[in-house]
Design a protein around this motif. Structure first.
Motif, mmCIF file in Angstrom:
data_model
loop_
_atom_site.group_PDB
_atom_site.id
_atom_site.type_symbol
_atom_site.label_atom_id
_atom_site.label_comp_id
_atom_site.label_asym_id
_atom_site.label_seq_id
_atom_site.Cartn_x
_atom_site.Cartn_y
_atom_site.Cartn_z
ATOM 1 N N ARG A 111 47.216 48.314 43.035
ATOM 2 C CA ARG A 111 46.512 49.096 42.011
ATOM 3 C C ARG A 111 47.478 49.843 41.109
ATOM 4 O O ARG A 111 47.117 50.258 40.006
ATOM 5 C CB ARG A 111 45.531 50.071 42.676
ATOM 6 N N VAL A 130 42.930 44.325 33.949
ATOM 7 C CA VAL A 130 42.912 45.550 34.758
ATOM 8 C C VAL A 130 43.271 46.761 33.895
ATOM 9 O O VAL A 130 44.252 46.740 33.140
ATOM 10 C CB VAL A 130 43.880 45.434 35.948
ATOM 11 N N ARG A 190 37.937 48.506 34.106
ATOM 12 C CA ARG A 190 38.007 47.293 34.920
ATOM 13 C C ARG A 190 39.105 47.459 35.967
ATOM 14 O O ARG A 190 40.242 47.804 35.637
ATOM 15 C CB ARG A 190 38.268 46.079 34.026
ATOM 16 N N PRO A 212 40.655 45.987 40.109
ATOM 17 C CA PRO A 212 40.647 44.855 41.048
ATOM 18 C C PRO A 212 39.539 44.975 42.082
ATOM 19 O O PRO A 212 39.072 46.077 42.400
ATOM 20 C CB PRO A 212 42.023 44.931 41.719
ATOM 21 N N SER A 268 45.138 39.597 38.550
ATOM 22 C CA SER A 268 43.994 40.503 38.496
ATOM 23 C C SER A 268 44.158 41.712 39.413
ATOM 24 O O SER A 268 43.218 42.487 39.604
ATOM 25 C CB SER A 268 42.705 39.753 38.847
ATOM 26 N N ASN A 300 44.773 41.958 42.704
ATOM 27 C CA ASN A 300 44.242 41.893 44.054
ATOM 28 C C ASN A 300 45.310 41.441 45.048
ATOM 29 O O ASN A 300 46.289 40.791 44.682
ATOM 30 C CB ASN A 300 43.084 40.896 44.117
ATOM 31 N N GLU A 347 38.606 38.083 34.895
ATOM 32 C CA GLU A 347 37.602 39.160 34.876
ATOM 33 C C GLU A 347 36.659 39.048 36.070
ATOM 34 O O GLU A 347 36.202 40.056 36.598
ATOM 35 C CB GLU A 347 36.824 39.142 33.571
ATOM 36 N N THR A 399 37.643 40.947 39.118
ATOM 37 C CA THR A 399 37.670 42.405 38.988
ATOM 38 C C THR A 399 36.246 42.945 39.030
ATOM 39 O O THR A 399 35.279 42.200 38.975
ATOM 40 C CB THR A 399 38.325 42.835 37.657
#
Length: 436
Positions: free
Chosen positions: A40, A113, A132, A134, A159, A161, A419, A422
């Motif tokens: 993150r 993100v 937006r 993850p 994305s 993650n 997208e 997310t």
């Protein structure tokens, strides 16, 4: 859980040195959760650096990856894998080039993100929007194709993650070699190796644990045959993004331009047979059936497509096979097409409502009002006007690479790109406001 998931393959367990599969999967889950927290904080430039580093390490390890793949192919032949499975499993220089290019393409995609949209002011003076973010930890279960390992890793990484990847047992050596390239790329960019973990055991018990670890895994994405996806959807206690069937339709309306209709209906079936967005049933309005069906039949015959028709269709094309009730819900993934003559758009939509898998359905029409009705009332993940069903694809939609296509109605629907990996959270900006 069924035996298909919990069956223990002692040979594969011993080969990887993993005897306690439950404890092993628990360790993977804990590491993935920690990595997701770290991800993150990662900036776009660092993600892209990791993707580019993975590409370099894969390029440098070509001989090792191809040697590992050769071992998988040898094992596959010894265990009787058919030619189609062996083709999906096989890697060569061209496929490695495509995988390297794919990593670069994902690096070039915009990072979703952190985007904030819908920002609006409220009477209290606060501003409310959505950011937006993850999903967290994504578990991906797939079969045969080792290139999915790179595709899934790159999309999850970009994305923001962490992911746990469980490939098929037939690609064990290939996936292990690719996992090493991925890990080196992550480390070079200063990211935790646990951001992308490839399950080392081929013991099927690992799948059972992965889909039942909601404390560590936020979503499961299965990629494979219908039986695999049905099983995972039924047994998982983690949310699943999936599609089961691609029973796609093209409806040719009486107002359709004949040349457009011919081109679309032929392309939707014959451009590729084995894809989930290939047309499986052609619906044609009765007023144009007699003029169009013979032309379509000749075109399909040139491609070797077997036609199976309703009684009205066979009055016009008496040499084709009769369609059974099962044909209307069949996903052939083969040069076979069901054909039905219908009385107008109402009958077409009734047929689609009954038999469609809610994947992709097309109308060919020159009538604006009918096009709008079809778009509004057909409940599929992609509804298309005057174009082939084969366009239902992440690349064609401008999403870049995709992880799959979802026919679910919650979270992600249709092609799932960055997208779709997310979610959104509300963000609020204030300047000292308090609620009275």
């Amino acid at each position: 859980m069924t035996a298909h998931v919990t069956h223990s393959d002692s040979n594969s367990t011993q080969a990887t040195g993993i005897r306690d599969v439950e404890a092993y999967m628990e360790r993977l889950g804990m590491a993935a959760r920690q990595a997701a927290t770290a991800m993150r904080r990662v900036e776009t430039a660092t993600k892209n650096a990791a993707l580019n580093a993975m590409a370099r390490h894969l390029d440098a390890a070509r001989s090792e990856v191809l040697a590992a793949n050769a071992r998988d192919l040898e094992d596959g032949r010894r265990h009787g894998l058919d030619a189609a499975l062996l083709d999906r499993l096989a890697l060569d220089e061209a496929r490695l080039d495509a995988m390297i290019e794919g990593l670069g393409q994902v690096a070039a995609l915009p990072d979703p993100v952190g985007e904030v949209d819908g920002l609006r002011s409220r009477p209290s003076g606060i501003q409310v929007g959505q950011m937006r973010v993850p999903l967290g930890v994504i578990g991906i279960i797939y079969e045969s194709r080792p290139n999915v390992t790179l595709e899934a890793a790159s999309l999850c990484l970009k994305s923001g993650n962490a992911c746990i990847l469980r490939g098929g047992s037939e690609a064990r050596a290939s996936n292990a070699a690719l996992a090493e390239c991925i890990g080196r790329g992550l480390e070079e960019a200063g990211l935790p190796r646990a951001a992308v973990q490839v399950v080392a055991t081929t013991d099927r018990e690992a799948v059972g644990h992965l889909i039942r670890m909601p404390e560590y895994v936020d979503v499961i994405i299965p990629r494979g045959g219908k039986s695999l996806i049905e099983l995972i959807a039924r047994e998982a206690s983690v949310p699943v993004i999936k599609h089961l069937d691609g029973v796609c339709h093209v409806y040719i309306d009486a107002t359709a331009d004949a040349e457009k209709a011919l081109a679309i209906a032929v392309n939707a079936k014959t451009q590729r047979y084995g894809t989930c967005n290939t047309m499986e049933t052609l619906l044609i309005d009765a007023p144009v059936a007699e003029s169009l069906l013979p032309r379509l039949a000749r075109a399909y015959a040139e491609h070797g497509v077997e036609l199976r028709g309703c009684a009205a269709t066979r009055e016009i094309l008496p040499d084709i096979l009769p369609a059974s009730e099962a044909d209307w819900s069949a996903e052939y993934l083969a040069p076979v097409l069901a054909v039905r003559v219908v009385e107008g758009i109402e009958a077409a939509m009734e047929h689609i409502e009954r038999y469609s898998s809610s994947h992709t359905d097309t109308i060919v029409t020159e009538h604006y009002g009918l096009a709008r009705r079809f778009m509004a009332e057909v409940d599929s993940s992609s509804v298309i006007v005057n174009a082939s069903t084969r366009f239902a694809d992440g690349f064609e939609y401008g999403l870049g690479a995709e992880i799959g296509i979802s026919t679910d109605r919650l979270h992600a629907r249709g092609p799932v790109g960055l997208e779709g990996l997310t979610t959104r959270k509300y963000v609020v900006f204030g300047d000292g406001q308090i609620r009275e």
